[in-house]
Motif scaffolding. Sequence first.
Motif, PDB file in Angstrom:
ATOM      1  N   LEU A  58     -88.617-104.132 -57.941  1.00 50.07           N
ATOM      2  CA  LEU A  58     -88.409-105.201 -58.920  1.00 50.07           C
ATOM      3  C   LEU A  58     -89.086-104.871 -60.243  1.00 50.07           C
ATOM      4  CD1 LEU A  58     -87.509-108.166 -59.551  1.00 50.07           C
ATOM      5  CD2 LEU A  58     -89.738-108.884 -58.686  1.00 50.07           C
ATOM      6  N   LEU A  59     -88.278-104.824 -61.292  1.00 50.67           N
ATOM      7  CA  LEU A  59     -88.832-104.726 -62.654  1.00 50.67           C
ATOM      8  C   LEU A  59     -88.706-106.109 -63.259  1.00 50.67           C
ATOM      9  CD1 LEU A  59     -87.361-101.440 -64.208  1.00 50.67           C
ATOM     10  CD2 LEU A  59     -89.581-101.775 -63.140  1.00 50.67           C
ATOM     11  N   ARG A  60     -89.839-106.716 -63.597  1.00 49.60           N
ATOM     12  CA  ARG A  60     -89.797-108.072 -64.176  1.00 49.60           C
ATOM     13  C   ARG A  60     -90.043-107.996 -65.665  1.00 49.60           C
ATOM     14  NH1 ARG A  60     -92.115-113.296 -61.122  1.00 49.60           N
ATOM     15  NH2 ARG A  60     -90.471-114.284 -62.295  1.00 49.60           N
ATOM     16  N   LEU A  61     -89.016-108.247 -66.435  1.00 51.24           N
ATOM     17  CA  LEU A  61     -89.190-108.270 -67.894  1.00 51.24           C
ATOM     18  C   LEU A  61     -89.781-109.633 -68.266  1.00 51.24           C
ATOM     19  CD1 LEU A  61     -85.763-106.684 -68.913  1.00 51.24           C
ATOM     20  CD2 LEU A  61     -87.961-105.540 -68.679  1.00 51.24           C
ATOM     21  N   CYS A  62     -90.830-109.595 -69.105  1.00 52.58           N
ATOM     22  CA  CYS A  62     -91.529-110.855 -69.387  1.00 52.58           C
ATOM     23  C   CYS A  62     -90.747-111.739 -70.350  1.00 52.58           C
ATOM     24  CB  CYS A  62     -92.935-110.589 -69.903  1.00 52.58           C
ATOM     25  SG  CYS A  62     -92.994-109.538 -71.342  1.00 52.58           S
ATOM     26  N   ARG A  63     -89.692-111.210 -70.955  1.00 47.40           N
ATOM     27  CA  ARG A  63     -88.810-112.076 -71.750  1.00 47.40           C
ATOM     28  C   ARG A  63     -87.389-111.542 -71.652  1.00 47.40           C
ATOM     29  NH1 ARG A  63     -87.275-110.493 -76.876  1.00 47.40           N
ATOM     30  NH2 ARG A  63     -88.149-108.534 -77.603  1.00 47.40           N
ATOM     31  N   LEU A  65     -84.231-109.789 -72.504  1.00 46.53           N
ATOM     32  CA  LEU A  65     -83.836-108.752 -73.472  1.00 46.53           C
ATOM     33  C   LEU A  65     -82.334-108.630 -73.597  1.00 46.53           C
ATOM     34  CD1 LEU A  65     -86.255-105.783 -72.622  1.00 46.53           C
ATOM     35  CD2 LEU A  65     -86.575-107.599 -74.273  1.00 46.53           C
ATOM     36  N   ALA A  73     -84.254-100.446 -69.110  1.00 39.93           N
ATOM     37  CA  ALA A  73     -85.496-100.387 -68.320  1.00 39.93           C
ATOM     38  C   ALA A  73     -85.224 -99.671 -66.996  1.00 39.93           C
ATOM     39  CB  ALA A  73     -86.018-101.791 -68.081  1.00 39.93           C
ATOM     40  N   GLN A  76     -84.660 -95.963 -67.613  1.00 40.81           N
ATOM     41  CA  GLN A  76     -85.927 -95.265 -67.875  1.00 40.81           C
ATOM     42  C   GLN A  76     -86.643 -94.963 -66.561  1.00 40.81           C
ATOM     43  OE1 GLN A  76     -87.980 -97.839 -70.586  1.00 40.81           O
ATOM     44  NE2 GLN A  76     -87.029 -96.920 -72.379  1.00 40.81           N
ATOM     45  N   LEU A  77     -86.612 -95.941 -65.661  1.00 42.40           N
ATOM     46  CA  LEU A  77     -87.250 -95.740 -64.345  1.00 42.40           C
ATOM     47  C   LEU A  77     -86.575 -94.573 -63.615  1.00 42.40           C
ATOM     48  CD1 LEU A  77     -89.367 -97.177 -62.415  1.00 42.40           C
ATOM     49  CD2 LEU A  77     -87.378 -98.142 -61.292  1.00 42.40           C
TER      50      LEU A  77
ATOM     51  N   SER B 106     -90.894-104.373 -79.677  1.00 44.68           N
ATOM     52  CA  SER B 106     -91.170-105.404 -78.666  1.00 44.68           C
ATOM     53  C   SER B 106     -90.307-105.179 -77.418  1.00 44.68           C
ATOM     54  CB  SER B 106     -90.925-106.780 -79.286  1.00 44.68           C
ATOM     55  OG  SER B 106     -90.171-107.599 -78.470  1.00 44.68           O
ATOM     56  N   ILE B 107     -89.066-104.731 -77.606  1.00 47.04           N
ATOM     57  CA  ILE B 107     -88.200-104.422 -76.451  1.00 47.04           C
ATOM     58  C   ILE B 107     -88.805-103.265 -75.658  1.00 47.04           C
ATOM     59  CG2 ILE B 107     -85.963-103.432 -75.800  1.00 47.04           C
ATOM     60  CD1 ILE B 107     -84.691-105.046 -78.024  1.00 47.04           C
ATOM     61  N   THR B 110     -91.846-104.388 -73.757  1.00 49.09           N
ATOM     62  CA  THR B 110     -91.477-105.229 -72.611  1.00 49.09           C
ATOM     63  C   THR B 110     -91.007-104.357 -71.448  1.00 49.09           C
ATOM     64  OG1 THR B 110     -90.775-106.946 -74.157  1.00 49.09           O
ATOM     65  CG2 THR B 110     -90.006-107.163 -71.912  1.00 49.09           C
ATOM     66  N   GLN B 111     -90.198-103.337 -71.751  1.00 50.27           N
ATOM     67  CA  GLN B 111     -89.708-102.437 -70.699  1.00 50.27           C
ATOM     68  C   GLN B 111     -90.867-101.652 -70.087  1.00 50.27           C
ATOM     69  OE1 GLN B 111     -86.967-100.371 -73.222  1.00 50.27           O
ATOM     70  NE2 GLN B 111     -85.207-101.543 -72.523  1.00 50.27           N
ATOM     71  N   GLU B 112     -91.728-101.142 -70.965  1.00 56.20           N
ATOM     72  CA  GLU B 112     -92.856-100.342 -70.504  1.00 56.20           C
ATOM     73  C   GLU B 112     -93.769-101.173 -69.591  1.00 56.20           C
ATOM     74  OE1 GLU B 112     -92.921 -97.107 -71.616  1.00 56.20           O
ATOM     75  OE2 GLU B 112     -94.479 -96.835 -70.096  1.00 56.20           O
ATOM     76  N   LEU B 113     -94.006-102.398 -70.017  1.00 52.80           N
ATOM     77  CA  LEU B 113     -94.861-103.297 -69.244  1.00 52.80           C
ATOM     78  C   LEU B 113     -94.272-103.531 -67.856  1.00 52.80           C
ATOM     79  CD1 LEU B 113     -97.339-105.206 -69.378  1.00 52.80           C
ATOM     80  CD2 LEU B 113     -95.789-106.993 -70.149  1.00 52.80           C
ATOM     81  N   ALA B 114     -92.958-103.760 -67.801  1.00 50.66           N
ATOM     82  CA  ALA B 114     -92.301-104.028 -66.516  1.00 50.66           C
ATOM     83  C   ALA B 114     -92.412-102.805 -65.594  1.00 50.66           C
ATOM     84  CB  ALA B 114     -90.835-104.386 -66.740  1.00 50.66           C
ATOM     85  N   ILE B 115     -92.212-101.604 -66.162  1.00 50.58           N
ATOM     86  CA  ILE B 115     -92.272-100.387 -65.338  1.00 50.58           C
ATOM     87  C   ILE B 115     -93.694-100.163 -64.824  1.00 50.58           C
ATOM     88  CG2 ILE B 115     -92.073 -97.860 -65.438  1.00 50.58           C
ATOM     89  CD1 ILE B 115     -89.690 -98.277 -67.360  1.00 50.58           C
ATOM     90  N   GLU B 118     -94.560-102.670 -62.119  1.00 54.10           N
ATOM     91  CA  GLU B 118     -93.937-102.339 -60.828  1.00 54.10           C
ATOM     92  C   GLU B 118     -94.704-101.230 -60.135  1.00 54.10           C
ATOM     93  OE1 GLU B 118     -90.828-100.470 -58.132  1.00 54.10           O
ATOM     94  OE2 GLU B 118     -91.821 -99.548 -59.811  1.00 54.10           O
ATOM     95  N   ARG B 119     -95.113-100.248 -60.936  1.00 56.68           N
ATOM     96  CA  ARG B 119     -95.883 -99.127 -60.384  1.00 56.68           C
ATOM     97  C   ARG B 119     -97.201 -99.616 -59.792  1.00 56.68           C
ATOM     98  NH1 ARG B 119     -95.808 -94.065 -64.335  1.00 56.68           N
ATOM     99  NH2 ARG B 119     -93.584 -94.151 -63.923  1.00 56.68           N
ATOM    100  N   ASP B 121     -97.892-102.704 -58.756  1.00 55.57           N
ATOM    101  CA  ASP B 121     -97.627-103.512 -57.560  1.00 55.57           C
ATOM    102  C   ASP B 121     -97.415-102.618 -56.338  1.00 55.57           C
ATOM    103  OD1 ASP B 121     -97.803-105.796 -59.022  1.00 55.57           O
ATOM    104  OD2 ASP B 121     -95.649-106.138 -59.220  1.00 55.57           O
ATOM    105  N   ARG B 122     -96.673-101.533 -56.555  1.00 54.37           N
ATOM    106  CA  ARG B 122     -96.411-100.609 -55.433  1.00 54.37           C
ATOM    107  C   ARG B 122     -97.687 -99.917 -54.986  1.00 54.37           C
ATOM    108  NH1 ARG B 122     -91.139 -98.166 -54.712  1.00 54.37           N
ATOM    109  NH2 ARG B 122     -91.977 -96.095 -55.063  1.00 54.37           N
TER     110      ARG B 122
END
Lengths: 249, 137
Positions: A58-63, A65, A73, A76-77, B106-107, B110-115, B118-119, B121-122
């Motif tokens: 799960l990738l959770r975007l905080c807002r 997009l 996203a 990129q993963l 900002s986009i 946001t993507q970087e933060l999510a990745i 997740e890392r 959390d795992r």
Amino acid sequence: MRLLVIIPAFNEQEALGGLLDELEALPGDTGVELETVVVDDGSVDRTAEVARVHGARLLRLCRNLGIGGAMQAGLQLAHRERFDFAVQIDGDGQHPPGELHRLLAVARGSTGPDLVVGTRYRDNPGGFRSTRLRRLGSAWLCFVLRAVTRLAISDPTSGFRLYGARALRLFADTYPYDFPEPESLAMARASGLRVAEVPVTMRERQGGRSSISGYKSIYYMFKVTVAVVLAYLRTRRRGRGDKERDAVN
Amino acid sequence: MQSTEAYWRLSDGPGNWVFAAVCLVIALVLMRLILRERITLQGSMSYLVFLGVLGGMAVFPDVTGRIAHALGFSTLANFFFCTAIAALTILHLRALVTLSRVHLRSIALTQELAILQERLDRALAAGSALESPEHRV
């Protein structure tokens, strides 16, 4: 071979569970190691919880997009973790996981395209087809893509697509944010990626609402037409710049 | 009908001090916002320059008139409005570029933060699995 299934989802709690169950139930393809990641695009419902319960990454975007930002996203993963392929399956359940093997078969074929697009408008007599207005819009985008990029594709708005390593590298770096599908095809073409399409059966969305309806569809057509032209020119220019830099170095 | 020379002489008045005062007040408001760190000096410099130019035009109408005449404007008001529209367009474009840059950044964040989340959390899940009783010797 490692394959990442990317599911961009925004408030898709109704359809997501069933979709993840279908993916889980897919017959094991020899030599394919499949992982699923749900990109929760700032949902305010239980989308993230549903994904967790089903054991998906799960990738959770905080807002929020939008579909492009969410997809990027996931791409990129996939690129960072060196997946061989990534496939986009929309969280609304329109793309049956059972059709995934068709995309894979083309990608693993002798020609080995970098981007395989699932089309609902070719060799698909019994399957779901969208409304007449949408088909008209799609036909216009086909024309624009063919005129600008010389890419002949019958379903430019299809989100059911498979990305190879070169496409992952390109789109992890730059991916359009609003209504990204036709624009990303122009980018792929301008970057010299090989694009193929394969007939697939799609179905109606299993939950949620389409983000493009009413007057928004007029804005969509105008915006995407301009975006396709600009994306093609920009990507070609960037490609030439990279080549010149490589020559100097 | 006045001659062109006479027209430009008419603009040799005491200057539009009211307009200059308005420019000064806006500049002071900008300075106050900068001091309170609500806006940055870097982003406000073009506004301050613009206000300075407008204030100067108001205080020295004679010089403004001569410049307008040299540039081929038949009335001072036309010159003033053209200058203001051009300056506002430039300011708006600058703001648009900055806003777009911040939006894209900002986009990406946001993507970087999510990745990364997740890392993390795992990794935490893997760590807690290793600490579970079955893995302890």
